[in-house]
Design an enzyme around this catalytic site. Structure first.
Site, PDB file in Angstrom:
ATOM      1  CG  PHE A  53       3.793  -2.458  -4.002  1.00 14.91           C
ATOM      2  CD1 PHE A  53       3.043  -2.805  -3.267  1.00 14.91           C
ATOM      3  CD2 PHE A  53       4.877  -3.215  -4.146  1.00 14.91           C
ATOM      4  CE1 PHE A  53       3.142  -3.848  -2.476  1.00 14.91           C
ATOM      5  CE2 PHE A  53       5.129  -4.438  -3.600  1.00 14.91           C
ATOM      6  CZ  PHE A  53       4.115  -4.803  -2.418  1.00 14.91           C
TER       7      PHE A  53
ATOM      8  CG  ASN B 143      -2.328  -8.808  -2.195  1.00 16.22           C
ATOM      9  OD1 ASN B 143      -1.237  -8.939  -2.148  1.00 16.22           O
ATOM     10  ND2 ASN B 143      -2.899  -8.441  -1.076  1.00 16.22           N
TER      11      ASN B 143
ATOM     12  CG  ASP C 178      -1.268   0.084  -6.519  1.00 15.80           C
ATOM     13  OD1 ASP C 178      -0.365   0.805  -6.291  1.00 15.80           O
ATOM     14  OD2 ASP C 178      -2.313   0.249  -5.893  1.00 15.80           O
TER      15      ASP C 178
ATOM     16  CB  CYS D 130       9.453   4.531   1.995  1.00 14.77           C
ATOM     17  SG  CYS D 130       7.939   3.733   2.187  1.00 14.77           S
TER      18      CYS D 130
HETATM   19  N1  SAH Z   1       5.647   3.105  -6.465  1.00 15.38           N
HETATM   20  C1  SAH Z   1       4.642   4.175  -6.159  1.00 15.38           C
HETATM   21  C2  SAH Z   1       4.647   4.332  -4.769  1.00 15.38           C
HETATM   22  C3  SAH Z   1       3.783   3.056  -4.130  1.00 15.38           C
HETATM   23  S1  SAH Z   1       3.001   3.805  -2.825  1.00 15.38           S
HETATM   24  C4  SAH Z   1       5.047   5.468  -6.837  1.00 15.38           C
HETATM   25  O1  SAH Z   1       6.279   5.657  -7.087  1.00 15.38           O
HETATM   26  O2  SAH Z   1       4.212   6.387  -6.974  1.00 15.38           O
HETATM   27  C5  SAH Z   1       2.091   2.122  -2.456  1.00 15.38           C
HETATM   28  C6  SAH Z   1       1.318   1.661  -3.365  1.00 15.38           C
HETATM   29  O3  SAH Z   1       0.934   0.325  -2.963  1.00 15.38           O
HETATM   30  C7  SAH Z   1      -0.104   2.242  -3.182  1.00 15.38           C
HETATM   31  O4  SAH Z   1      -0.786   2.546  -4.375  1.00 15.38           O
HETATM   32  C8  SAH Z   1      -1.215   1.055  -2.509  1.00 15.38           C
HETATM   33  O5  SAH Z   1      -2.592   1.095  -3.362  1.00 15.38           O
HETATM   34  C9  SAH Z   1      -0.526   0.077  -3.039  1.00 15.38           C
HETATM   35  N2  SAH Z   1      -0.395  -1.357  -2.266  1.00 15.38           N
HETATM   36  C10 SAH Z   1      -0.235  -1.370  -0.732  1.00 15.38           C
HETATM   37  N3  SAH Z   1      -0.378  -2.748  -0.629  1.00 15.38           N
HETATM   38  C11 SAH Z   1      -0.458  -3.469  -1.505  1.00 15.38           C
HETATM   39  C12 SAH Z   1      -0.556  -4.874  -2.032  1.00 15.38           C
HETATM   40  N4  SAH Z   1      -0.531  -5.549  -1.033  1.00 15.38           N
HETATM   41  N5  SAH Z   1      -0.556  -5.106  -3.240  1.00 15.38           N
HETATM   42  C13 SAH Z   1      -0.753  -4.331  -4.267  1.00 15.38           C
HETATM   43  N6  SAH Z   1      -0.618  -3.053  -3.993  1.00 15.38           N
HETATM   44  C14 SAH Z   1      -0.577  -2.498  -2.782  1.00 15.38           C
END
Ligand code: SAH
Length: 399
Positions: free
Chosen positions: A226, A275, A248, A342
């Site tokens: 993510f 994903n 991501d 979070c």
């Molecule tokens: N770690 C990041 C914040 C994550 S926010 C930081 O510190 O900035 C959540 C992120 O997860 C988003 O960019 C979103 O696109 C991604 N996301 C949400 N569900 C997801 C999934 N199932 N697989 C991959 N990415 C995902």
């Protein structure tokens, strides 16, 4: 000041207020001496007429009053200037040297309904209460005086505004902003388009954790799940990871993270659009008699909140368990899992419990080496539980 409309609250309701909680729900109100207009300043007293404070009234919201002060003060430009100055000096004390940070974090700074983030020379404001929204001019004037920003954006596309009878909208309150802003976090550069982006821009609440988690990366192979704009992966790469790989699902985020790595001169950093659930599954599914080969020394899990309400907590916990189980299978002996949650509805104890269930299923025993929280510019006041939402741990595989 005695001419302010008075809100009398029921017996038994004053203690929460005295302890510091600024919200007064409709159900806590005994009576009103005169009907205040929505957004107006009112004074709050207990049922024995003891003065408790002043705050904004809104009959349309379930939170009828949001207290702003325990004193009989006028909520004018001078008030906002004092409060914002106090909030700023708190950040200067706890995050010395930071140039991008949350200047005002609503209830944490006795300014319920107001968030203000500083991204270098651009400020982004959110007003989530009617009273605060009506005073945007005062707030903008004070912010201009204090920061001389290039631009002030209002980013009010937040669902909670409808509970206050406010529309969702974005606008430029001052100056103008074209293109992206290069935001500095711990000396690294992150290019963000503030008029799009998540939250008010990026995740300032992880600023201190980027540095701490990054420090665990030296000499290792790192997986950042993510990854969004690459906050963790890029800090890990700078700290000397052999390779940091971010995943991501957003193509746009992956492209931006790649650009950020390049802008910081880091070639040991890569990003992939996928994903995370599917990716981890594909990496941890082995044919019969084959073993999953652990390949990483540090895995970061920082997903979005899987819950928006209490009812979805069980589903969220299944999601958390699944990614932890698969991540643990990919960690080398002695490797570290840095993991964050979070969701306000999942507390640290419940979160740790889920991680331990995953560790049990993966037959790993964990050693907890770090406990994380939101950065100091998102202050936690335990008497206002809503101010605490981000928690995280680092666990090493003990055996
Ligand atoms: N770690 C990041 C914040 C994550 S926010 C930081 O510190 O900035 C959540 C992120 O997860 C988003 O960019 C979103 O696109 C991604 N996301 C949400 N569900 C997801 C999934 N199932 N697989 C991959 N990415 C995902």
């Amino acid at each position: 000041m005695d001419t302010l409309p008075t809100v009398l609250i029921k017996p038994g309701e004053a203690d929460r207020v005295l302890a510091g909680h600024p919200w007064i729900y409709a159900g806590s109100i005994l009576r009103l001496t005169s009907p205040p207009s929505d957004g107006a300043l009112v004074q709050v007293k207990d049922h024995r007429q003891r003065f408790l404070g002043v705050g904004f009234f809104n009959s349309k919201s379930k939170i009828n009053v949001r207290l702003l002060s325990r004193e009989r003060v006028a909520v004018d430009r001078t008030f906002f200037e004092q409060r914002i100055r106090e909030a700023l000096s708190l950040r200067q004390k706890h995050l010395p040297g930071a140039s991008s940070f949350r200047v005002v974090n609503a209830e944490s700074d006795q300014l319920s309904g107001l968030i203000c983030d500083k991204y270098e020379d651009v400020l982004v404001v959110q007003t989530s209460s009617l009273g605060m929204d009506q005073r945007k001019d005062h707030i903008t004037a004070v912010l201009r005086d204090l920061f001389q920003p290039r631009a002030i954006l209002e980013k009010n596309e937040i669902a909670s505004r409808k509970f206050e009878g406010l529309p969702e909208l974005s606008s430029v309150l001052h100056g103008n902003l074209e293109g992206a802003v290069d935001i500095k976090l711990n000396g690294l550069s992150f290019r963000t388009n503030l008029s799009e982006g998540h939250k008010t821009g990026l995740y300032l609440d992880q600023q201190q954790n980027y540095q701490r988690v990054g420090n665990l990366a030296r000499g290792g192979r790192v997986l950042d799940c993510f990854s969004f704009l690459g906050g963790f992966a890029i800090h890990a790469a700078r700290a000397g990871a052999v390779q940091a790989h971010g995943i991501d699902q957003s193509e746009q985020a992956v492209a931006a993270a790649g650009e950020n790595a390049k802008a910081n001169g880091l070639s040991n950093c890569s990003f992939e659009a996928a994903n995370v659930f599917d990716w981890l599954k594909s990496q941890t599914t082995a044919a019969p008699h084959e073993k999953v080969i652990p390949r990483f020394d540090l895995i970061i899990l920082d997903p979005p909140s899987f819950t928006r309400n209490r009812a979805s907590v069980p589903d969220a916990l299944r999601g958390y368990k699944e990614i932890h189980l698969r991540a643990l299978k990919l960690l080398r002996p002695g490797g570290t899992l840095a993991t964050f949650c979070c969701s306000h509805h999942v507390d640290a104890a419940v979160f740790q419990e889920v991680i331990l269930e995953a560790a049990f299923d993966a037959r790993r025993v964990l050693r907890r080496t770090e406990v994380y929280s939101q950065s100091a510019d998102h202050p936690i006041l335990p008497s206002i539980p809503e101010t605490e939402y981000l928690k995280g741990f680092a666990f090493e595989i003990a055996w």
